[in-house]
Design a protein around this motif. Sequence first.
Motif, PDB file in Angstrom:
ATOM      1  N   SER A 551      37.644  48.146  -7.618  1.00 46.80           N
ATOM      2  CA  SER A 551      36.948  48.181  -8.903  1.00 46.80           C
ATOM      3  C   SER A 551      36.017  46.993  -9.037  1.00 46.80           C
ATOM      4  O   SER A 551      36.306  45.901  -8.554  1.00 46.80           O
ATOM      5  CB  SER A 551      37.967  48.133 -10.049  1.00 46.80           C
ATOM      6  OG  SER A 551      38.965  49.111  -9.891  1.00 46.80           O
ATOM      7  N   TYR A 586      42.206  49.555 -10.365  1.00 46.22           N
ATOM      8  CA  TYR A 586      41.995  50.635 -11.323  1.00 46.22           C
ATOM      9  C   TYR A 586      43.253  50.916 -12.139  1.00 46.22           C
ATOM     10  O   TYR A 586      43.177  51.433 -13.274  1.00 46.22           O
ATOM     11  CB  TYR A 586      41.508  51.911 -10.626  1.00 46.22           C
ATOM     12  CG  TYR A 586      42.531  52.579  -9.735  1.00 46.22           C
ATOM     13  CD1 TYR A 586      43.416  53.519 -10.238  1.00 46.22           C
ATOM     14  CD2 TYR A 586      42.602  52.271  -8.378  1.00 46.22           C
ATOM     15  CE1 TYR A 586      44.354  54.137  -9.426  1.00 46.22           C
ATOM     16  CE2 TYR A 586      43.528  52.883  -7.558  1.00 46.22           C
ATOM     17  CZ  TYR A 586      44.413  53.805  -8.081  1.00 46.22           C
ATOM     18  OH  TYR A 586      45.338  54.411  -7.280  1.00 46.22           O
ATOM     19  N   HIS A 589      42.664  48.758 -15.114  1.00 45.76           N
ATOM     20  CA  HIS A 589      41.563  49.237 -15.953  1.00 45.76           C
ATOM     21  C   HIS A 589      41.962  50.506 -16.711  1.00 45.76           C
ATOM     22  O   HIS A 589      41.674  50.646 -17.904  1.00 45.76           O
ATOM     23  CB  HIS A 589      40.325  49.501 -15.095  1.00 45.76           C
ATOM     24  CG  HIS A 589      39.677  48.260 -14.587  1.00 45.76           C
ATOM     25  ND1 HIS A 589      38.895  47.449 -15.373  1.00 45.76           N
ATOM     26  CD2 HIS A 589      39.704  47.671 -13.353  1.00 45.76           C
ATOM     27  CE1 HIS A 589      38.459  46.421 -14.660  1.00 45.76           C
ATOM     28  NE2 HIS A 589      38.936  46.528 -13.433  1.00 45.76           N
ATOM     29  N   PRO A 596      35.702  49.314 -16.439  1.00 46.75           N
ATOM     30  CA  PRO A 596      35.075  48.562 -15.349  1.00 46.75           C
ATOM     31  C   PRO A 596      33.567  48.756 -15.347  1.00 46.75           C
ATOM     32  O   PRO A 596      33.047  49.701 -15.943  1.00 46.75           O
ATOM     33  CB  PRO A 596      35.704  49.172 -14.095  1.00 46.75           C
ATOM     34  CG  PRO A 596      35.957  50.605 -14.491  1.00 46.75           C
ATOM     35  CD  PRO A 596      36.309  50.578 -15.962  1.00 46.75           C
ATOM     36  N   ALA A 599      33.910  51.897 -11.203  1.00 44.60           N
ATOM     37  CA  ALA A 599      35.320  52.222 -11.003  1.00 44.60           C
ATOM     38  C   ALA A 599      35.651  52.425  -9.532  1.00 44.60           C
ATOM     39  O   ALA A 599      34.786  52.767  -8.713  1.00 44.60           O
ATOM     40  CB  ALA A 599      35.674  53.482 -11.784  1.00 44.60           C
ATOM     41  N   PHE A 600      36.917  52.245  -9.205  1.00 48.14           N
ATOM     42  CA  PHE A 600      37.431  52.593  -7.890  1.00 48.14           C
ATOM     43  C   PHE A 600      37.091  54.052  -7.592  1.00 48.14           C
ATOM     44  O   PHE A 600      37.242  54.936  -8.431  1.00 48.14           O
ATOM     45  CB  PHE A 600      38.945  52.398  -7.860  1.00 48.14           C
ATOM     46  CG  PHE A 600      39.604  52.898  -6.604  1.00 48.14           C
ATOM     47  CD1 PHE A 600      39.695  52.085  -5.484  1.00 48.14           C
ATOM     48  CD2 PHE A 600      40.125  54.180  -6.534  1.00 48.14           C
ATOM     49  CE1 PHE A 600      40.292  52.548  -4.321  1.00 48.14           C
ATOM     50  CE2 PHE A 600      40.725  54.653  -5.383  1.00 48.14           C
ATOM     51  CZ  PHE A 600      40.807  53.835  -4.267  1.00 48.14           C
ATOM     52  N   SER A 713      38.051  57.383  -9.905  1.00 49.28           N
ATOM     53  CA  SER A 713      39.156  57.149 -10.838  1.00 49.28           C
ATOM     54  C   SER A 713      38.730  57.333 -12.281  1.00 49.28           C
ATOM     55  O   SER A 713      39.567  57.589 -13.152  1.00 49.28           O
ATOM     56  CB  SER A 713      39.735  55.748 -10.616  1.00 49.28           C
ATOM     57  OG  SER A 713      38.749  54.756 -10.825  1.00 49.28           O
ATOM     58  N   ASP A 714      37.428  57.222 -12.561  1.00 46.95           N
ATOM     59  CA  ASP A 714      36.929  57.439 -13.922  1.00 46.95           C
ATOM     60  C   ASP A 714      36.123  58.736 -14.043  1.00 46.95           C
ATOM     61  O   ASP A 714      35.409  58.930 -15.032  1.00 46.95           O
ATOM     62  CB  ASP A 714      36.081  56.244 -14.377  1.00 46.95           C
ATOM     63  CG  ASP A 714      34.772  56.114 -13.605  1.00 46.95           C
ATOM     64  OD1 ASP A 714      34.652  56.741 -12.520  1.00 46.95           O
ATOM     65  OD2 ASP A 714      33.878  55.403 -14.077  1.00 46.95           O
TER      66      ASP A 714
END
Length: 725
Positions: A551, A586, A589, A596, A599-600, A713-714
């Motif tokens: 991240s 993440y 987060h 973030p 993101a990852f 991840s987001d």
Amino acid sequence: MKQTFLIVVLALLGQLITAQQNQQDVEKKIDEIIKQLTLKEKVNMCHAQSKFSSPGVPRLGIPEIWMSDGPHGVRGEINWDNWGYAGWTNDSITAFPALTCLASTFNPDLSHQYGVAVGEEARYRRKDILLGPGVNIYRTPLNGRNFEYMGEDPYLASIMVVPYVQGVQENGVAACLKHYALNNQEEWRGHINVNVDDRTLHEIYLPAFKAAVEKGHVWSVMGAYNQYNGQHTSHHEVLVNKILKGDWGFDGVLVTDWGSAHNTKEAAYNGLDIEMGTWTDGLTSSTNFAYDNYYLADPFYELLKSGEIDESVVDEKVRRILRLMFRTNMNMERPLGRMNNKEHHDVARKVATEGIVLMKNEKNFFPLDSEKEMTIAVIGENATKMMTIGGGSSELKAQYEISPLEGIKQRFTKATILHSMGYSSGPSAYGRVIPPYLDQDSLHAAAVETAKKADIVLFVGGLNKNHHQDCEGGDRLAFELPFNQDALLNDIIEVNPNVGMVMISGNAVAMPWLKDVKAMIQAWYLGSETGNAIADVVSGDVNPSGKLPFSFPAKLEDNAAHFYGELSYPGDSIDQYYKEGILVGYRWHDTKKVKPLFAFGHGLSYSSFEMSNIKTDKDSYFAGETMTVSCDVANVGEVDGAEVVQVYVGKPKSEVERAVKELKGFDKIQVAANGKQSVNITINIDDLAYYCTDKSDWELEKGQYVVYVGTASDNIKKKIKVSVK
């Protein structure tokens, strides 16, 4: 059909029996060799004789063991007794991209190709142990060695490290997994005592090591410098005896990091096999610092001779060393190796192009048309600075390194290319900062003037391998870009808004200018093929498909390690406390709702993808079963591309603290323009367990889980509820 199946089973069974017989034969040979060794010869095999070798036994034909840094290519030849380069003319190698780049490919098959190629080069250079890969977890963006590791997620690192290890060892060269364990910063690395709970240790910081041992069958492991719970990790009762050699059944050799041994009895009893580099003066200073005075040298010998330590202790170490030799330099069937061949260059370039991450691309700024007549200003010292030099033990003596500027000039032949440094960082030097000798104000002003003359600006900046940047031996001192790059970027944007950022770094950095640049790519350290790989992506000859392996926080205190203050990072110079526990990267987060900057798993493409028909094969599972997550991925863009389908799983209403979700599966697929591919990702239900500190074992909770399917991840496209009974 049944007959074919039976033939296959019998063949596999035959191979297994043969392998077991061969191993039994090797162990019998080792028994016979140990009987012939004197006590002094046994002890000699347990410590260095030079900077990168340990002695053999000439009278019995037992060879020396030769080691070399590092994970991104075989280091240039070092002198026998000091850290100077030996001045050889035949030790220039292929420089492969840093492991952060490899991790960002999300491509295990490519990781295997990388391992095979770097292993072939190590074998050609007659090395028996290659000191890498590194799988320490990305905990803070200030860690000087993050670029050598595989990101913040233990699952991603576990999946990527296994084929790398296997690829290296196919050449009869031992991979040396490092740095075991909890070596997540360079500041005070030699003594800092890490305090971390058992659950966090087992869920975050050990899985990649475990995978490399149990699935990759790695032949050697390197201990770390730091302490854990008051004991140095290179000879640690819990980490080594109980976990590494006990629970995981590691049958290889534990090597110190250079100088990480601290006590003869602990080294003897707590699983250390070969001690390297404890005194760096070697034989060239005085007898007080000779190799025979290492902890596993004469002091060890005296305790054995007196009977205070039983001879079986050294026999166990020698057994492991001989076992490694039968796999490497006493394996008569190992291949000869190759170096600097086209295939290696192709692998380096493939990893580099697949690892580059397209972070932002406003109004399709990238790709640039390589057939168009235009003026491109390439600004930034990193456009020409060699990045294979410096960085500590991972530095390389590359046969060639194509700079970003050179790569862009070769690709954009119809464009007028202007270059201006913009800033200067000074020469690379390990352990100290050498100030730049060029006037920064003049460089700054010249770069702004150059930007005025261009249609497009490519700012090639970021970090480099100098001390206090991406370099061993010291962490970064600030989250911001060094050498006034932020101010330079702002001034350039004022006179020319058409700016694309090419970030060269192994770490996240602050980006106050991000909203004002048109586009940005994260280009890592790409090795020999740097310029070609960047030109491939910038020109659109390669459609970017890299995904972030960690991240990028918007500000430093948004990172979990820094949120909890100095005792969390960097500590008080004696102790530090991992107060964030399992909420690393993440996980932090997502769970704490800290947005973030990137993101990852984030990474854009020049194409567009749509996911449909996302489902699990069932809605209820038992322990020991597998869950299959499937979906269709359509490329609705105009160019072929690759997408990474990412599957995360979370456990709402858990009996213990959990992250909202954790990566449990992924698959990178190539999809032709206007085409569609089906994806099936299998997840073991047992892998949804948490580490129970009361039982000191893994615990699978019953109840409802949520499966999150998306491309970052987001960027979750669908949530599916399943139950575990």
